[in-house]
Motif scaffolding. Structure first.
Motif, PDB file in Angstrom:
ATOM      1  N   VAL A  37     -14.113 -12.211 -37.656  1.00  9.71           N
ATOM      2  CA  VAL A  37     -15.198 -11.227 -37.501  1.00  9.71           C
ATOM      3  C   VAL A  37     -15.790 -11.290 -36.095  1.00  9.71           C
ATOM      4  O   VAL A  37     -16.000 -10.262 -35.442  1.00  9.71           O
ATOM      5  CB  VAL A  37     -16.293 -11.454 -38.563  1.00  9.71           C
ATOM      6  N   VAL A  38     -16.075 -12.506 -35.588  1.00  7.89           N
ATOM      7  CA  VAL A  38     -16.736 -12.615 -34.282  1.00  7.89           C
ATOM      8  C   VAL A  38     -15.754 -12.470 -33.114  1.00  7.89           C
ATOM      9  O   VAL A  38     -16.148 -12.079 -32.004  1.00  7.89           O
ATOM     10  CB  VAL A  38     -17.539 -13.932 -34.151  1.00  7.89           C
ATOM     11  N   LEU A  39     -14.471 -12.763 -33.347  1.00  8.67           N
ATOM     12  CA  LEU A  39     -13.483 -12.528 -32.294  1.00  8.67           C
ATOM     13  C   LEU A  39     -13.145 -11.039 -32.176  1.00  8.67           C
ATOM     14  O   LEU A  39     -12.789 -10.557 -31.096  1.00  8.67           O
ATOM     15  CB  LEU A  39     -12.189 -13.307 -32.585  1.00  8.67           C
ATOM     16  N   ALA A  47     -13.278 -22.209 -25.265  1.00  4.22           N
ATOM     17  CA  ALA A  47     -14.211 -22.575 -24.198  1.00  4.22           C
ATOM     18  C   ALA A  47     -13.709 -22.066 -22.841  1.00  4.22           C
ATOM     19  O   ALA A  47     -14.481 -21.534 -22.029  1.00  4.22           O
ATOM     20  CB  ALA A  47     -14.388 -24.091 -24.167  1.00  4.22           C
ATOM     21  N   PHE A  48     -12.401 -22.213 -22.591  1.00  6.55           N
ATOM     22  CA  PHE A  48     -11.812 -21.734 -21.334  1.00  6.55           C
ATOM     23  C   PHE A  48     -11.944 -20.218 -21.226  1.00  6.55           C
ATOM     24  O   PHE A  48     -12.245 -19.679 -20.146  1.00  6.55           O
ATOM     25  CB  PHE A  48     -10.342 -22.163 -21.278  1.00  6.55           C
ATOM     26  N   MET A  49     -11.743 -19.540 -22.337  1.00  2.49           N
ATOM     27  CA  MET A  49     -11.874 -18.079 -22.392  1.00  2.49           C
ATOM     28  C   MET A  49     -13.297 -17.660 -21.994  1.00  2.49           C
ATOM     29  O   MET A  49     -13.487 -16.688 -21.249  1.00  2.49           O
ATOM     30  CB  MET A  49     -11.548 -17.625 -23.824  1.00  2.49           C
ATOM     31  N   THR A  50     -14.283 -18.397 -22.470  1.00  8.79           N
ATOM     32  CA  THR A  50     -15.684 -18.100 -22.164  1.00  8.79           C
ATOM     33  C   THR A  50     -15.966 -18.286 -20.677  1.00  8.79           C
ATOM     34  O   THR A  50     -16.690 -17.486 -20.051  1.00  8.79           O
ATOM     35  CB  THR A  50     -16.614 -19.003 -22.992  1.00  8.79           C
ATOM     36  N   ILE A  51     -15.372 -19.321 -20.074  1.00 10.98           N
ATOM     37  CA  ILE A  51     -15.545 -19.563 -18.637  1.00 10.98           C
ATOM     38  C   ILE A  51     -14.932 -18.415 -17.830  1.00 10.98           C
ATOM     39  O   ILE A  51     -15.519 -17.933 -16.851  1.00 10.98           O
ATOM     40  CB  ILE A  51     -14.908 -20.912 -18.243  1.00 10.98           C
ATOM     41  N   LEU A  52     -13.751 -17.970 -18.237  1.00 12.09           N
ATOM     42  CA  LEU A  52     -13.105 -16.847 -17.551  1.00 12.09           C
ATOM     43  C   LEU A  52     -13.976 -15.593 -17.602  1.00 12.09           C
ATOM     44  O   LEU A  52     -14.097 -14.866 -16.613  1.00 12.09           O
ATOM     45  CB  LEU A  52     -11.745 -16.555 -18.181  1.00 12.09           C
ATOM     46  N   GLU A  67     -15.017 -22.721 -35.636  1.00 14.12           N
ATOM     47  CA  GLU A  67     -13.778 -23.500 -35.516  1.00 14.12           C
ATOM     48  C   GLU A  67     -14.053 -24.983 -35.741  1.00 14.12           C
ATOM     49  O   GLU A  67     -13.219 -25.710 -36.311  1.00 14.12           O
ATOM     50  CB  GLU A  67     -13.156 -23.272 -34.135  1.00 14.12           C
ATOM     51  N   LEU A  68     -15.224 -25.444 -35.316  1.00 13.07           N
ATOM     52  CA  LEU A  68     -15.629 -26.825 -35.593  1.00 13.07           C
ATOM     53  C   LEU A  68     -15.760 -27.078 -37.088  1.00 13.07           C
ATOM     54  O   LEU A  68     -15.418 -28.157 -37.585  1.00 13.07           O
ATOM     55  CB  LEU A  68     -16.950 -27.140 -34.876  1.00 13.07           C
ATOM     56  N   ILE A  86     -22.212 -14.594 -26.856  1.00 11.06           N
ATOM     57  CA  ILE A  86     -22.735 -14.977 -28.176  1.00 11.06           C
ATOM     58  C   ILE A  86     -21.598 -15.079 -29.185  1.00 11.06           C
ATOM     59  O   ILE A  86     -21.508 -16.044 -29.958  1.00 11.06           O
ATOM     60  CB  ILE A  86     -23.797 -13.958 -28.644  1.00 11.06           C
ATOM     61  N   TYR A  87     -20.698 -14.092 -29.174  1.00 11.57           N
ATOM     62  CA  TYR A  87     -19.558 -14.122 -30.084  1.00 11.57           C
ATOM     63  C   TYR A  87     -18.696 -15.360 -29.833  1.00 11.57           C
ATOM     64  O   TYR A  87     -18.194 -15.988 -30.775  1.00 11.57           O
ATOM     65  CB  TYR A  87     -18.709 -12.867 -29.910  1.00 11.57           C
ATOM     66  N   SER A  88     -18.512 -15.728 -28.573  1.00 12.54           N
ATOM     67  CA  SER A  88     -17.681 -16.888 -28.231  1.00 12.54           C
ATOM     68  C   SER A  88     -18.281 -18.178 -28.776  1.00 12.54           C
ATOM     69  O   SER A  88     -17.567 -19.022 -29.343  1.00 12.54           O
ATOM     70  CB  SER A  88     -17.531 -17.009 -26.705  1.00 12.54           C
ATOM     71  N   ILE A  89     -19.595 -18.340 -28.616  1.00 14.04           N
ATOM     72  CA  ILE A  89     -20.264 -19.553 -29.110  1.00 14.04           C
ATOM     73  C   ILE A  89     -20.163 -19.641 -30.627  1.00 14.04           C
ATOM     74  O   ILE A  89     -19.903 -20.719 -31.193  1.00 14.04           O
ATOM     75  CB  ILE A  89     -21.737 -19.558 -28.652  1.00 14.04           C
TER      76      ILE A  89
END
Length: 404
Positions: A322-324, A387-392, A301-302, A292-295
């Motif tokens: 805050v979310v990171l 996005a890559f971080m979320t996949i990992l 960032e967008l 959730i934090y990643s999304i």
């Protein structure tokens, strides 16, 4: 854990506060480069690619420190090799020596920072008294990254800009003295015994701890996740100031946006502790909360990329912080859950030390790409890395591996 005496509880608080002081220095170091980067470029007459060598040399130091910690921590123990490298590095950088010598300071600093980061995380992960909350507090205190841009932004506008590193030298000296005074160059088990905590479970494998750790797939997944995470964190804190000045037309005070980001990290690691704890006690789990934090981070960032507002961008950058913020302590807590107890300290040391290389690698790649396409490439690069971080993270196992 047996009941602590009053003296042991006091010593435990002092030890934890001292380790937090080490992370304050780590945060101070991370927050320093961003506001000074445009000035370093101007003073030495460098393009984006060449000035990014500061990150390359730091990366070499971080990786060397990560490998060295696996050997030093097992052979010499906790507290033997700590903050002296930072004292030497800041002394070199404060003199504004020719650029090759200047970046050498970043390599020396990276080596010491990797050791310090690895041992601090490993020590807190080994505590039996509420380690999840303490891990969150530990990384909230890395908000030295909140205060250092405030100082660095001022020095960036002064003739003696490199004197900022004298402030860093003072902070590092205080850190070195307190580490020696509190831990007394003892091993980690000896330090834990002083607060009434027995040594953790030992493995029965005949293989060295070094070999066992490097054979674990989950350790490498977590290490690469932290590498990308730390890289994103420091790239935002480091290059965002240049992006705001060049693309959004910000003034010399744009360096304060870096402070806003690192302030957001600190707030997120403290204010969202209760969210993480509630999630860990429910069916949701901390692991899913990180998705959730990643999304949310990608969405914010967008906003920075697509909304041409200086103020709006500054607020979004702070919210990204805050979310990171909670991601690092969540990762360390998950590491404790899924790895054998006797490998936790060494594994977390490797993950933290290797991950610190991200604070050099990704900012360097950003500089290389920016030298070809301009700093406007920062936002799509950050989004792709998130996005890559979320996949990992999706590839990291949910449950503990079978003990060997």
């Amino acid at each position: 854990m047996k009941t602590q005496t009053k003296r042991q509880r006091l010593r435990a608080r002092v030890q934890f506060a001292t380790v937090c002081g080490s992370m304050y220095v780590a945060g101070w170091n991370d927050g320093t480069t961003g506001p000074l980067l445009p000035r370093i470029q101007k003073v030495y007459g460098l393009n984006f690619a060449v000035v990014s060598l500061v990150f390359v040399f730091a990366c070499v130091g971080f990786l060397s420190g990560a490998f060295a910690n696996l050997y030093l921590n097992g052979r010499f123990g906790f507290g033997k090799v700590r903050a002296v490298c930072q004292v030497i590095a800041y002394a070199i950088e404060a003199g504004a020596l020719p650029f090759p010598a200047f970046v050498l300071g970043y390599a020396i600093n990276g080596f010491g920072m990797a050791l310090q980061d690895a041992q601090s995380n490993g020590f807190v992960a080994s505590l039996k008294d509420n380690p999840e909350v303490k891990m969150g507090i530990l990384h909230a205190v890395s908000a030295g990254a909140l205060s250092s841009p405030l100082v660095a932004t001022q020095f960036a506008q002064l003739p003696h800009w490199s004197f900022h590193y004298l402030c860093s030298l003072g902070v590092a000296l205080i850190n070195t003295v307190t580490l020696i005074a509190v831990f007394g160059l003892k091993t980690q088990d000896e330090c834990l015994a002083q607060i009434g905590q027995q040594a953790g479970e030992k493995g029965t494998s005949e293989k060295s701890q070094f070999s066992q750790i490097l054979r674990l797939r989950e350790v490498h997944l977590l290490a690469f996740f932290i590498l990308i995470y730390v890289g994103v964190e420091v790239t935002v804190g480091g290059w965002m100031v240049t992006y705001i000045i060049d693309v959004r037309g910000g003034g010399p005070s744009s360096g304060y946006i870096s402070s806003g980001f690192f302030g957001g990290l600190m707030i997120g690691r403290v204010a969202l502790l209760w969210v993480n704890k509630k999630a860990s006690l429910s069916q949701v789990g901390e692991r899913r909360v990180l998705f959730i934090y990643s999304i949310l981070a990608i969405g914010l960032e967008l906003v920075v990329w697509l909304v041409p507002s200086l103020i709006g961008g500054g607020v979004a950058v702070s919210l990204i912080g805050v979310v990171l913020g909670p991601m690092y302590p969540i990762t360390m807590n998950h590491t404790v859950r899924i790895l054998p107890e006797w490998l936790v300290t060494g594994s977390i040391g490797w993950i933290a030390g290797f991950g610190q290389a991200g604070s050099a690698l990704l900012p360097f790649l950003t500089g290389i790409i920016a030298s070809k396409t301009g700093i406007k490439s920062l936002q799509p690069l950050l989004i792709s890395m998130m996005a890559f971080m979320t996949i990992l993270w999706a590839l990291v196992p949910r449950t503990a591996r079978r003990a060997e």
